[in-house]
Design an enzyme around this catalytic site. Structure first.
Site, short mmCIF file in Angstrom:
data_model
loop_
_atom_site.label_atom_id
_atom_site.label_comp_id
_atom_site.label_asym_id
_atom_site.label_seq_id
_atom_site.Cartn_x
_atom_site.Cartn_y
_atom_site.Cartn_z
N HIS A 83 0.84 -1.21 0.00
CA HIS A 83 0.00 0.00 0.00
C HIS A 83 0.87 1.26 0.00
O HIS A 83 1.32 1.72 1.05
CB HIS A 83 -0.91 -0.02 1.22
CG HIS A 83 -1.97 1.05 1.21
ND1 HIS A 83 -3.21 0.87 1.78
CD2 HIS A 83 -1.97 2.31 0.71
CE1 HIS A 83 -3.93 1.97 1.63
NE2 HIS A 83 -3.20 2.86 0.99
N HIS A 96 1.47 5.18 -2.11
CA HIS A 96 1.03 6.18 -3.09
C HIS A 96 2.26 6.78 -3.75
O HIS A 96 3.06 7.45 -3.09
CB HIS A 96 0.20 7.27 -2.41
CG HIS A 96 -1.06 6.74 -1.79
ND1 HIS A 96 -2.26 6.65 -2.48
CD2 HIS A 96 -1.32 6.24 -0.55
CE1 HIS A 96 -3.19 6.12 -1.68
NE2 HIS A 96 -2.63 5.86 -0.51
N LEU A 97 2.42 6.51 -5.05
CA LEU A 97 3.42 7.20 -5.84
C LEU A 97 2.59 8.27 -6.56
O LEU A 97 1.44 8.04 -6.85
CB LEU A 97 4.10 6.23 -6.81
CG LEU A 97 4.73 5.00 -6.13
CD1 LEU A 97 5.28 4.04 -7.17
CD2 LEU A 97 5.82 5.41 -5.15
N ARG A 98 3.14 9.42 -6.80
CA ARG A 98 2.28 10.48 -7.33
C ARG A 98 2.39 10.64 -8.84
O ARG A 98 1.95 11.64 -9.39
CB ARG A 98 2.59 11.80 -6.62
CG ARG A 98 2.41 11.76 -5.10
CD ARG A 98 1.01 11.33 -4.68
NE ARG A 98 0.80 11.55 -3.24
CZ ARG A 98 -0.25 11.10 -2.58
NH1 ARG A 98 -1.19 10.38 -3.20
NH2 ARG A 98 -0.38 11.35 -1.29
N ASN A 148 -4.83 6.38 -7.16
CA ASN A 148 -5.33 7.77 -7.12
C ASN A 148 -4.31 8.78 -7.63
O ASN A 148 -3.92 9.71 -6.94
CB ASN A 148 -5.82 8.14 -5.70
CG ASN A 148 -4.74 8.03 -4.64
OD1 ASN A 148 -3.75 7.33 -4.84
ND2 ASN A 148 -4.91 8.72 -3.54
N ASP A 184 1.14 2.69 3.68
CA ASP A 184 0.27 3.79 3.20
C ASP A 184 1.11 5.05 2.96
O ASP A 184 0.66 6.17 3.24
CB ASP A 184 -0.87 4.05 4.19
CG ASP A 184 -1.97 4.94 3.58
OD1 ASP A 184 -1.93 5.21 2.36
OD2 ASP A 184 -2.86 5.37 4.34
N GLY A 219 -2.28 12.16 5.44
CA GLY A 219 -1.28 11.18 5.02
C GLY A 219 0.14 11.58 5.32
O GLY A 219 0.48 12.76 5.40
#
Ligand SMILES: [Zn+2]
Length: 422
Positions: free
Chosen positions: A57, A59-61, A91, A302, A321
């Protein structure tokens, strides 16, 4: 492809239960009986040598918010945290809801990432919660699960259809469990602390009702269902109940949810603002108990990078986050292993065979012939986390300046050392 001999380490392989000192040989990027003469050697004396850690889990942007993180920088942070495989949430901008975006991520990762990057596709188009995304074609392009993470799927009929569809493709459905009507406007866990601080609360029930609903739908559909970042006592006991009934229900928790309490919010520091929020002591204890009992299958970070300006706003306005890749091993050792709650082997399991089973990955093993991904860490080494030196493009960690007992030492991907402390 390369060869390598990792010598003298204490090998912990949760896939076989092996715990003992031995050498690990790698040839052509795979584990082997022996390494060719003259292969480079790594002396792991006094260290733990484990199958490569998996963070399911992250998040790479990229695409869309490359100033906060790219696939390349996120992968470097992963390697520096001891991870050899990371799964990236959909996302991004655009959302990973089609094979085009999935293929873009896969090819960018092949070019730029020093660890394996496995995309997770959206459940619904644009994460809007209405129409199903192009799940089958994303699967062909390389996704390993579906999730609208960052948002829940509020419409139960849509979630049911997603589970039916995912079941036919044998893909796990990962839900960010939050009833948006119950959590609306909240900035932190609802309880004594939120009242005292005058901040709007997010009740535990906003997580609980969604976990309950999803478990009922998982039973109806037979889908593989996974609770992202579980944080409440009722959610943990419902997952345990579902497992006892033989349902294919799994869960992950994050280091910050078992290390930190809502009491930290007294600083009004946005680096303690996340979703789900930091909970109260009873919930935190229940999460740790779930890790001990096996109700919880995996530790995931995360990792949610946000660029400086975004997190520098007043508390109510700043996004949720924190980053997490580089501190996960240190925090897990501190809260779970050094406290005597779990063994080192169980910790290795939570980072390797646990997530590998949830996602059906052929990883998390040191077996001969398997891809040579290895995490080498030291359970005792004292080190200080300096967020200004982070490999991530973002700096939003509440653990800057923290002194850790134990942490990653070297990360091996496809038989090559991609990161080491010195
Ligand atoms: Zn989430």
């Amino acid at each position: 492809m390369s060869s390598l001999l990792i010598r003298n380490g204490r090998v912990l392989d949760a896939s076989t239960g092996f715990d003992g000192v031995r050498d690990i040989a790698i040839t052509d990027g795979k584990f082997a009986q022996s390494a060719p003469n003259g292969s480079p050697e790594f002396n792991a004396r006094g260290m733990i040598v484990a199958p490569g850690f998996i963070d399911m889990h992250v998040h790479l942007r990229e695409p869309g918010m490359e100033h906060a993180e790219t696939i390349e920088s996120g992968a470097r942070a992963a390697a520096a945290g001891g991870f050899t495989t990371i799964c990236c949430m959909p996302n991004t901008t655009p959302v990973n809801d089609s094979a085009t975006v999935t293929s873009y991520i896969v090819s960018r990762a092949q070019q730029n990432a020093i660890v394996h990057v496995l995309p997770i596709g959206a459940i619904t188009k644009g994460l809007a919660g209405e129409e199903l995304a192009a799940i089958a074609s994303m699967k062909k392009a390389g996704i390993v699960a579906i999730s609208d993470d960052g948002r829940p799927v509020m419409n139960s009929r849509v979630m049911r259809r997603a589970m039916e569809f995912a079941r036919s493709l044998d893909l796990p459905v990962i839900d960010h469990c939050e009833d948006l009507n119950l959590s609306a406007g909240g900035d932190m866990h609802e309880g004594v602390m939120s009242t005292r601080l005058g901040l709007r609360g997010i009740p535990s029930s906003s997580e609980d009702v969604m976990v309950a609903r999803d478990i009922i739908l998982a039973e109806t559909t037979g889908a593989r269902y996974h609770v992202a970042h579980i944080s409440t006592r009722h959610a943990v006991s419902m997952v345990a109940f579902a497992k006892a009934r033989g349902l294919r229900v799994t869960a992950e928790t994050t280091p910050h949810h078992f290390v930190l309490h809502d009491k930290e919010l007294h600083r009004y520091d946005s680096n303690y603002k996340m979703k789900p929020p930091l909970r109260c002591e009873i919930d935190v204890d229940a999460v740790i108990e779930g890790v001990v009992s096996g109700a919880i299958d995996a530790i995931a970070t995360d990792h949610a990078p946000h660029a400086g300006n975004d997190k520098m706003q007043e508390f109510e306005r700043c996004p949720f986050g924190i980053t997490g890749l580089e501190t996960a091993i240190g925090l897990s050792l501190e809260a779970l292993v050094h406290t005597g709650r779990i063994s080192l082997m169980r910790m290795v399991e939570l980072f390797t065979t646990g997530p590998a089973r949830v996602l059906s990955l052929a990883a998390g093993t040191l077996a001969e012939g398997a891809t040579a991904d290895v995490t080498i860490f030291d359970a005792e080494r004292s080190w200080t986390y300096d967020v200004s030196q982070s490999q991530s493009k973002s700096r939003n960690s509440p653990f800057d300046g923290k002194v850790f007992r134990g942490g990653p030492v070297a990360t091996v991907v496809n038989g090559r050392i991609v990161w080491s402390v010195c």
